[in-house]
Design a protein around this motif. Structure first.
Motif, short mmCIF file in Angstrom:
data_model
loop_
_atom_site.label_atom_id
_atom_site.label_comp_id
_atom_site.label_asym_id
_atom_site.label_seq_id
_atom_site.Cartn_x
_atom_site.Cartn_y
_atom_site.Cartn_z
N ASN A 170 0.87 -1.16 0.00
CA ASN A 170 0.00 0.00 0.00
C ASN A 170 0.91 1.21 0.00
N ASP A 171 0.90 1.96 -1.10
CA ASP A 171 1.91 2.99 -1.34
C ASP A 171 3.28 2.31 -1.30
N ASP A 172 4.11 2.62 -0.35
CA ASP A 172 5.43 1.99 -0.30
C ASP A 172 5.59 1.11 0.93
N VAL A 173 4.46 0.70 1.53
CA VAL A 173 4.49 -0.08 2.76
C VAL A 173 3.95 -1.48 2.48
N LEU A 174 4.68 -2.49 2.90
CA LEU A 174 4.25 -3.86 2.67
C LEU A 174 2.94 -4.15 3.40
N VAL A 175 2.09 -4.94 2.77
CA VAL A 175 0.83 -5.39 3.37
C VAL A 175 1.14 -6.12 4.68
N ASP A 176 0.31 -5.87 5.69
CA ASP A 176 0.53 -6.47 7.00
C ASP A 176 0.02 -7.91 7.03
N ASP A 177 0.72 -8.77 6.32
CA ASP A 177 0.36 -10.19 6.25
C ASP A 177 1.65 -10.97 6.04
N ARG A 178 1.92 -11.94 6.90
CA ARG A 178 3.20 -12.63 6.89
C ARG A 178 3.46 -13.36 5.56
N HIS A 179 2.46 -14.06 5.03
CA HIS A 179 2.68 -14.81 3.80
C HIS A 179 2.90 -13.88 2.61
N THR A 180 2.15 -12.78 2.57
CA THR A 180 2.34 -11.81 1.50
C THR A 180 3.75 -11.23 1.55
N GLN A 181 4.22 -10.92 2.75
CA GLN A 181 5.58 -10.39 2.88
C GLN A 181 6.62 -11.42 2.49
N TRP A 182 6.41 -12.68 2.85
CA TRP A 182 7.30 -13.77 2.43
C TRP A 182 7.37 -13.83 0.90
N ARG A 183 6.19 -13.71 0.27
CA ARG A 183 6.13 -13.77 -1.18
C ARG A 183 6.88 -12.59 -1.81
N PHE A 184 6.82 -11.43 -1.18
CA PHE A 184 7.54 -10.26 -1.69
C PHE A 184 9.05 -10.50 -1.67
N PHE A 185 9.56 -10.99 -0.55
CA PHE A 185 11.01 -11.13 -0.41
C PHE A 185 11.57 -12.36 -1.14
N THR A 186 10.72 -13.29 -1.54
CA THR A 186 11.21 -14.48 -2.24
C THR A 186 10.70 -14.54 -3.68
N ARG A 187 10.32 -13.40 -4.22
CA ARG A 187 9.62 -13.44 -5.51
C ARG A 187 10.53 -13.68 -6.71
N ASN A 188 11.85 -13.58 -6.56
CA ASN A 188 12.76 -13.81 -7.67
C ASN A 188 13.49 -15.13 -7.47
N ILE A 189 13.07 -16.16 -8.20
CA ILE A 189 13.69 -17.46 -8.04
C ILE A 189 14.44 -17.82 -9.32
N VAL A 190 15.62 -18.44 -9.13
CA VAL A 190 16.47 -18.82 -10.26
C VAL A 190 16.73 -20.32 -10.18
N GLY A 191 16.40 -21.02 -11.26
CA GLY A 191 16.64 -22.46 -11.34
C GLY A 191 17.62 -22.78 -12.45
N ASP A 192 18.32 -23.90 -12.31
CA ASP A 192 19.29 -24.29 -13.33
C ASP A 192 18.65 -25.18 -14.38
N ASN A 193 19.46 -25.66 -15.32
CA ASN A 193 18.98 -26.52 -16.40
C ASN A 193 19.52 -27.94 -16.25
N LEU A 194 19.73 -28.31 -14.98
CA LEU A 194 20.33 -29.61 -14.65
C LEU A 194 19.39 -30.46 -13.80
N GLN A 195 18.12 -30.08 -13.74
CA GLN A 195 17.11 -30.80 -12.97
C GLN A 195 17.38 -30.76 -11.47
N SER A 196 18.14 -29.77 -11.03
CA SER A 196 18.47 -29.66 -9.61
C SER A 196 17.29 -29.10 -8.83
N PRO A 197 17.00 -29.64 -7.63
CA PRO A 197 15.91 -29.13 -6.80
C PRO A 197 16.30 -27.89 -6.01
#
Length: 269
Positions: A170-197
């Protein structure tokens, strides 16, 4: 009752194909046809709450709507068509890597849903030496060959911007919800092309919505070329490829193209 259960299970297994270690349904891995139901941007919307996003995912998943120009099984294996009629041939290790990205992201709570609103599009980190020696000199008319090289090269990495249409601030303040905040901080995921988990998490400190690019990859950024246009994925009950969401098997499609607006032309992708 036990016999009926065994018959149902055997029927499901018989309807699944196996390309290497890829589970898919041959009857659902056919080239799209004129008149097929297609997902449109109007089916989703920006600034969705977690609850709204969950409802929209279920609605789209069960609607029969699928990605346009989706991957299909040809005589030579799986291919991705371009809008110019060219074909990108996909190797099994690439497809299995994408499935592993999806399943790991769900298991680690990095994503909730497989469609554009959440985890639905990718960007590529292409090995710089490989790009300079084998990719950069290809003419634009060989678009399919270019995609084929970068998708199937084992040093390519894939960046997913998740929570794409989730309301997180909301404006520049994160929504007051733990899962939403988790999603914000983990939103950039990088995977390889080697089938690695293993998935890497990038944080774009200077970007308001934490949207990472190659420069956010630290010292490793020197080793890659950033390729902005990757592939799209979207889950559907009628989808081609199988993935695990907890104890449930679901299905998804893949395309070179993002979901379009159906009514107004907003400039393509």
């Amino acid at each position: 009752m036990k016999r009926l259960w065994m018959v149902v299970c055997l029927t499901v297994i018989a309807n699944l194909g196996h390309a290497g270690s890829i589970d898919f349904r041959p009857e659902q891995c056919q080239k799209d046809q004129l008149g097929d139901l297609q997902i449109k941007m109007e089916d989703m919307g920006w600034e969705q709450s977690l609850g709204v996003m969950a409802n929209k995912f279920e609605a789209i998943y069960n609607s029969g709507k699928r990605l346009e120009l989706r991957a299909y099984q040809a005589e030579t294996g799986f291919v991705l068509p371009t809008d110019k009629g060219q074909l990108v041939h996909l190797e099994d290790h690439f497809l299995k890597s994408v499935v592993t990205h999806i399943e790991t992201a769900i298991e680690q709570d990095y994503v909730d849903h497989i469609f554009f609103s959440d985890m639905g599009h990718s960007h590529l980190f292409v090995d710089l030496e490989f790009y300079n020696s084998q990719v950069s000199g290809l003419p634009t008319t060989e678009r399919a060959k270019t995609y084929e090289l970068v998708f199937n090269h084992k040093k390519t990495k894939f960046l997913y911007h998740t929570a794409e249409q989730l309301h997180m601030k909301n404006d520049d303040v994160l929504v007051d919800d733990r899962h939403t905040q988790w999603r914000f901080f983990t939103r950039n995921i990088v995977g390889d092309n080697l089938q690695s988990p293993y998935l890497e998490i990038l944080h774009a400190k200077k970007h308001k919505m934490n949207t990472a690019r190659l420069e956010d990859y630290g010292s490793q950024s020197e080793n890659y070329y950033y390729w902005g246009a990757g592939f799209s994925i979207s889950a559907s009950k009628d989808g081609c490829f199988a993935y695990k969401d907890g104890n449930e098997t679901k299905y998804f499609d893949m395309s070179l193209y993002d979901v379009k607006y159906g009514v107004v032309d907003h400039g393509g992708f």
